[in-house]
Design a protein around this motif. Sequence first.
Motif, PDB file in Angstrom:
ATOM      1  N   LEU A 115     -17.018  49.113   3.359  1.00 33.85           N
ATOM      2  CA  LEU A 115     -15.751  48.500   3.757  1.00 33.85           C
ATOM      3  C   LEU A 115     -14.682  48.763   2.699  1.00 33.85           C
ATOM      4  CD1 LEU A 115     -14.012  46.814   5.638  1.00 33.85           C
ATOM      5  CD2 LEU A 115     -14.897  44.754   4.514  1.00 33.85           C
ATOM      6  N   SER A 116     -15.035  48.622   1.422  1.00 37.09           N
ATOM      7  CA  SER A 116     -14.083  48.901   0.353  1.00 37.09           C
ATOM      8  C   SER A 116     -13.626  50.355   0.401  1.00 37.09           C
ATOM      9  CB  SER A 116     -14.708  48.600  -1.012  1.00 37.09           C
ATOM     10  OG  SER A 116     -15.021  47.229  -1.138  1.00 37.09           O
ATOM     11  N   ALA A 117     -14.573  51.266   0.635  1.00 35.02           N
ATOM     12  CA  ALA A 117     -14.229  52.686   0.714  1.00 35.02           C
ATOM     13  C   ALA A 117     -13.312  52.963   1.905  1.00 35.02           C
ATOM     14  CB  ALA A 117     -15.502  53.523   0.821  1.00 35.02           C
ATOM     15  N   LEU A 118     -13.578  52.280   3.021  1.00 32.31           N
ATOM     16  CA  LEU A 118     -12.744  52.480   4.206  1.00 32.31           C
ATOM     17  C   LEU A 118     -11.323  51.988   3.956  1.00 32.31           C
ATOM     18  CD1 LEU A 118     -12.605  53.315   7.196  1.00 32.31           C
ATOM     19  CD2 LEU A 118     -13.271  50.982   7.790  1.00 32.31           C
ATOM     20  N   VAL A 119     -11.187  50.797   3.376  1.00 32.65           N
ATOM     21  CA  VAL A 119      -9.858  50.254   3.099  1.00 32.65           C
ATOM     22  C   VAL A 119      -9.126  51.137   2.083  1.00 32.65           C
ATOM     23  CG1 VAL A 119      -8.592  48.307   2.125  1.00 32.65           C
ATOM     24  CG2 VAL A 119     -10.485  47.891   3.701  1.00 32.65           C
ATOM     25  N   ALA A 120      -9.856  51.590   1.053  1.00 35.83           N
ATOM     26  CA  ALA A 120      -9.238  52.452   0.049  1.00 35.83           C
ATOM     27  C   ALA A 120      -8.737  53.756   0.661  1.00 35.83           C
ATOM     28  CB  ALA A 120     -10.226  52.736  -1.079  1.00 35.83           C
ATOM     29  N   SER A 121      -9.486  54.283   1.638  1.00 38.95           N
ATOM     30  CA  SER A 121      -9.119  55.558   2.255  1.00 38.95           C
ATOM     31  C   SER A 121      -7.908  55.426   3.176  1.00 38.95           C
ATOM     32  CB  SER A 121     -10.300  56.118   3.061  1.00 38.95           C
ATOM     33  OG  SER A 121     -10.513  55.381   4.260  1.00 38.95           O
ATOM     34  N   MET A 122      -7.581  54.189   3.586  1.00 42.86           N
ATOM     35  CA  MET A 122      -6.511  53.991   4.547  1.00 42.86           C
ATOM     36  C   MET A 122      -5.131  54.097   3.929  1.00 42.86           C
ATOM     37  SD  MET A 122      -8.006  50.892   6.943  1.00 42.86           S
ATOM     38  CE  MET A 122      -7.078  49.783   5.927  1.00 42.86           C
ATOM     39  N   GLY A 123      -5.026  53.891   2.625  1.00 40.41           N
ATOM     40  CA  GLY A 123      -3.698  53.862   2.018  1.00 40.41           C
ATOM     41  C   GLY A 123      -2.861  52.731   2.592  1.00 40.41           C
ATOM     42  N   LEU A 124      -3.493  51.602   2.845  1.00 44.93           N
ATOM     43  CA  LEU A 124      -2.818  50.468   3.479  1.00 44.93           C
ATOM     44  C   LEU A 124      -1.655  49.982   2.628  1.00 44.93           C
ATOM     45  CD1 LEU A 124      -4.405  47.470   5.261  1.00 44.93           C
ATOM     46  CD2 LEU A 124      -2.857  47.019   3.374  1.00 44.93           C
ATOM     47  N   ARG A 125      -0.547  49.706   3.291  1.00 46.47           N
ATOM     48  CA  ARG A 125       0.611  49.129   2.628  1.00 46.47           C
ATOM     49  C   ARG A 125       0.999  47.849   3.354  1.00 46.47           C
ATOM     50  NH1 ARG A 125       4.488  54.241   2.980  1.00 46.47           N
ATOM     51  NH2 ARG A 125       3.461  54.286   5.007  1.00 46.47           N
ATOM     52  N   GLY A 126       1.506  46.902   2.615  1.00 49.35           N
ATOM     53  CA  GLY A 126       1.901  45.647   3.235  1.00 49.35           C
ATOM     54  C   GLY A 126       3.221  45.164   2.674  1.00 49.35           C
ATOM     55  N   ARG A 127       3.912  44.407   3.482  1.00 46.07           N
ATOM     56  CA  ARG A 127       5.180  43.843   3.024  1.00 46.07           C
ATOM     57  C   ARG A 127       5.340  42.453   3.614  1.00 46.07           C
ATOM     58  NH1 ARG A 127       7.109  47.396   7.297  1.00 46.07           N
ATOM     59  NH2 ARG A 127       8.252  46.153   8.850  1.00 46.07           N
ATOM     60  N   VAL A 128       6.156  41.652   2.950  1.00 47.06           N
ATOM     61  CA  VAL A 128       6.535  40.340   3.445  1.00 47.06           C
ATOM     62  C   VAL A 128       8.015  40.418   3.781  1.00 47.06           C
ATOM     63  CG1 VAL A 128       6.649  37.883   2.962  1.00 47.06           C
ATOM     64  CG2 VAL A 128       4.807  39.248   1.986  1.00 47.06           C
ATOM     65  N   ASP A 129       8.374  40.057   5.007  1.00 46.22           N
ATOM     66  CA  ASP A 129       9.746  40.247   5.471  1.00 46.22           C
ATOM     67  C   ASP A 129      10.573  38.969   5.476  1.00 46.22           C
ATOM     68  OD1 ASP A 129       9.256  43.027   6.213  1.00 46.22           O
ATOM     69  OD2 ASP A 129       8.047  42.206   7.832  1.00 46.22           O
ATOM     70  N   LEU A 130      10.008  37.894   6.013  1.00 52.96           N
ATOM     71  CA  LEU A 130      10.782  36.687   6.263  1.00 52.96           C
ATOM     72  C   LEU A 130      10.037  35.429   5.844  1.00 52.96           C
ATOM     73  CD1 LEU A 130      11.906  37.433   9.955  1.00 52.96           C
ATOM     74  CD2 LEU A 130      13.297  37.784   7.905  1.00 52.96           C
ATOM     75  N   LEU A 131      10.792  34.438   5.445  1.00 56.65           N
ATOM     76  CA  LEU A 131      10.284  33.080   5.321  1.00 56.65           C
ATOM     77  C   LEU A 131      11.081  32.250   6.315  1.00 56.65           C
ATOM     78  CD1 LEU A 131       8.577  30.880   3.943  1.00 56.65           C
ATOM     79  CD2 LEU A 131      10.487  30.528   2.375  1.00 56.65           C
ATOM     80  N   CYS A 132      10.403  31.726   7.332  1.00 57.26           N
ATOM     81  CA  CYS A 132      11.077  30.975   8.385  1.00 57.26           C
ATOM     82  C   CYS A 132      10.861  29.482   8.172  1.00 57.26           C
ATOM     83  CB  CYS A 132      10.562  31.377   9.762  1.00 57.26           C
ATOM     84  SG  CYS A 132      10.880  33.119  10.158  1.00 57.26           S
ATOM     85  N   ARG A 133      11.959  28.746   8.162  1.00 55.16           N
ATOM     86  CA  ARG A 133      11.905  27.297   8.007  1.00 55.16           C
ATOM     87  C   ARG A 133      12.725  26.670   9.131  1.00 55.16           C
ATOM     88  NH1 ARG A 133      13.181  27.271   1.500  1.00 55.16           N
ATOM     89  NH2 ARG A 133      11.036  27.398   0.754  1.00 55.16           N
ATOM     90  N   PHE A 134      12.031  25.972  10.031  1.00 55.80           N
ATOM     91  CA  PHE A 134      12.694  25.445  11.204  1.00 55.80           C
ATOM     92  C   PHE A 134      12.464  23.946  11.344  1.00 55.80           C
ATOM     93  CE2 PHE A 134      11.542  29.837  12.916  1.00 55.80           C
ATOM     94  CZ  PHE A 134      12.746  30.384  12.498  1.00 55.80           C
ATOM     95  N   ALA A 135      13.368  23.319  12.068  1.00 54.09           N
ATOM     96  CA  ALA A 135      13.219  21.917  12.454  1.00 54.09           C
ATOM     97  C   ALA A 135      13.811  21.761  13.847  1.00 54.09           C
ATOM     98  CB  ALA A 135      13.926  20.995  11.467  1.00 54.09           C
ATOM     99  N   GLY A 136      13.404  20.697  14.534  1.00 54.60           N
ATOM    100  CA  GLY A 136      13.919  20.464  15.873  1.00 54.60           C
ATOM    101  C   GLY A 136      13.338  21.436  16.880  1.00 54.60           C
ATOM    102  N   ALA A 137      14.150  21.834  17.861  1.00 55.79           N
ATOM    103  CA  ALA A 137      13.702  22.752  18.914  1.00 55.79           C
ATOM    104  C   ALA A 137      14.017  24.181  18.499  1.00 55.79           C
ATOM    105  CB  ALA A 137      14.391  22.405  20.230  1.00 55.79           C
ATOM    106  N   TRP A 138      13.008  25.030  18.499  1.00 58.84           N
ATOM    107  CA  TRP A 138      13.226  26.416  18.111  1.00 58.84           C
ATOM    108  C   TRP A 138      12.287  27.325  18.889  1.00 58.84           C
ATOM    109  CZ3 TRP A 138       8.811  28.577  16.083  1.00 58.84           C
ATOM    110  CH2 TRP A 138       7.858  27.692  15.587  1.00 58.84           C
ATOM    111  N   SER A 139      12.658  28.572  19.014  1.00 58.27           N
ATOM    112  CA  SER A 139      11.861  29.563  19.723  1.00 58.27           C
ATOM    113  C   SER A 139      12.220  30.931  19.173  1.00 58.27           C
ATOM    114  CB  SER A 139      12.153  29.497  21.227  1.00 58.27           C
ATOM    115  OG  SER A 139      11.460  30.516  21.921  1.00 58.27           O
ATOM    116  N   VAL A 140      11.216  31.673  18.698  1.00 59.78           N
ATOM    117  CA  VAL A 140      11.468  32.965  18.049  1.00 59.78           C
ATOM    118  C   VAL A 140      10.619  34.057  18.710  1.00 59.78           C
ATOM    119  CG1 VAL A 140      11.468  34.240  15.884  1.00 59.78           C
ATOM    120  CG2 VAL A 140      11.906  31.781  15.877  1.00 59.78           C
ATOM    121  N   PRO A 141      11.242  34.984  19.442  1.00 63.41           N
ATOM    122  CA  PRO A 141      10.487  36.094  20.043  1.00 63.41           C
ATOM    123  C   PRO A 141      10.287  37.226  19.042  1.00 63.41           C
ATOM    124  CG  PRO A 141      12.776  36.216  20.712  1.00 63.41           C
ATOM    125  CD  PRO A 141      12.658  34.982  19.855  1.00 63.41           C
ATOM    126  N   HIS A 142       9.150  37.903  19.137  1.00 65.78           N
ATOM    127  CA  HIS A 142       8.852  39.066  18.300  1.00 65.78           C
ATOM    128  C   HIS A 142       8.526  40.234  19.227  1.00 65.78           C
ATOM    129  CE1 HIS A 142       8.508  36.852  14.421  1.00 65.78           C
ATOM    130  NE2 HIS A 142       8.211  35.859  15.230  1.00 65.78           N
TER     131      HIS A 142
END
Length: 310
Positions: A4-31
């Motif tokens: 599993l470690s070898a597979l993940v290493a071979s993938m060149g996986l990259r990750g990012r964090v885009d948003l921090l969402c803080r809501f109250a009341g009525a909300w709806s967020v489509p993706h």
Amino acid sequence: MDSLSALVASMGLRGRVDLLCRFAGAWSVPHPEAPAGQVPYHVVLAGKGVLEVGRERRPFVAGDLVLFPRGSAHTMRHADGATLTFAEVRRPLGRIVEVASEAPHSEFDVLCGTFELGQHHALLLQALPEVVHLHTQGRDDYAGLHALMHTMRHESLQASPGGDAVIAHLSAALFTVVVRTLMDEGELRQGLLALLMDARVAPALAAVIAAPAEPWTLERLADVSRMSRASFARHFAELSSMTPMEVVTALRMDLAARLLRETPRSIELIGEACGYVSRAAFGQAFKRVHGASPAAFRRQAGGAASTTKV
């Protein structure tokens, strides 16, 4: 290194964090649906809500981690299923953007990001369900996963030097821990990851991941797993809709696509690294899997323009 470690290493996986969402009341967020090879995820740090994927509705609460390996379109809503539009404010915060409702006190706090595996890792993504939903709250066995989630939030909110590198490594760790958790809990009964879990065929698969250029045959794979050819093929078929040699080709083509996209190696050298003795044979196999020649794939993927031989 385990398989599993070898597979993940071979993938060149990259990750990012885009948003921090803080809501109250009525909300709806489509993706919207994510591009191929991108895996959106949400880390719920406070509050609760409802997740809609197609016609399916599922509640989520603080401590939940949700991934979409197929990049499925989805909507996150207030726990009462609110569909009303709401006013939001966006502002930079550390390395990400904060999206907040105008209400003074947020009830819902979620970190949104993306794992980037590239289109060429379809073999791994197909092994995962459409939606991965893990509940970490109150589970001691998820303590490491829970800590990773909060560390990613902390790093994302900072502007400290080296933060991007930290987030990249944390993203790879988070993805790996999620996959390992699914494997440990027996959630993956078919596909590549199920093969890696099976003590009978895993040695052969690990050998291919470690040395894809070897001249693999069904007989050699069976020998590595210390099984007869017939028994190996039968056990393999119980876990995968693909034959052993089809999996070998898929792993090689995953590697080839990554090398084309991320390195300046010549097409001939990449073909050799993937077990092909001629450029023509490599090109035919690559086009059969990816629908484009190696040269065209490199151009489309924005890969290295140089063909320096290394």
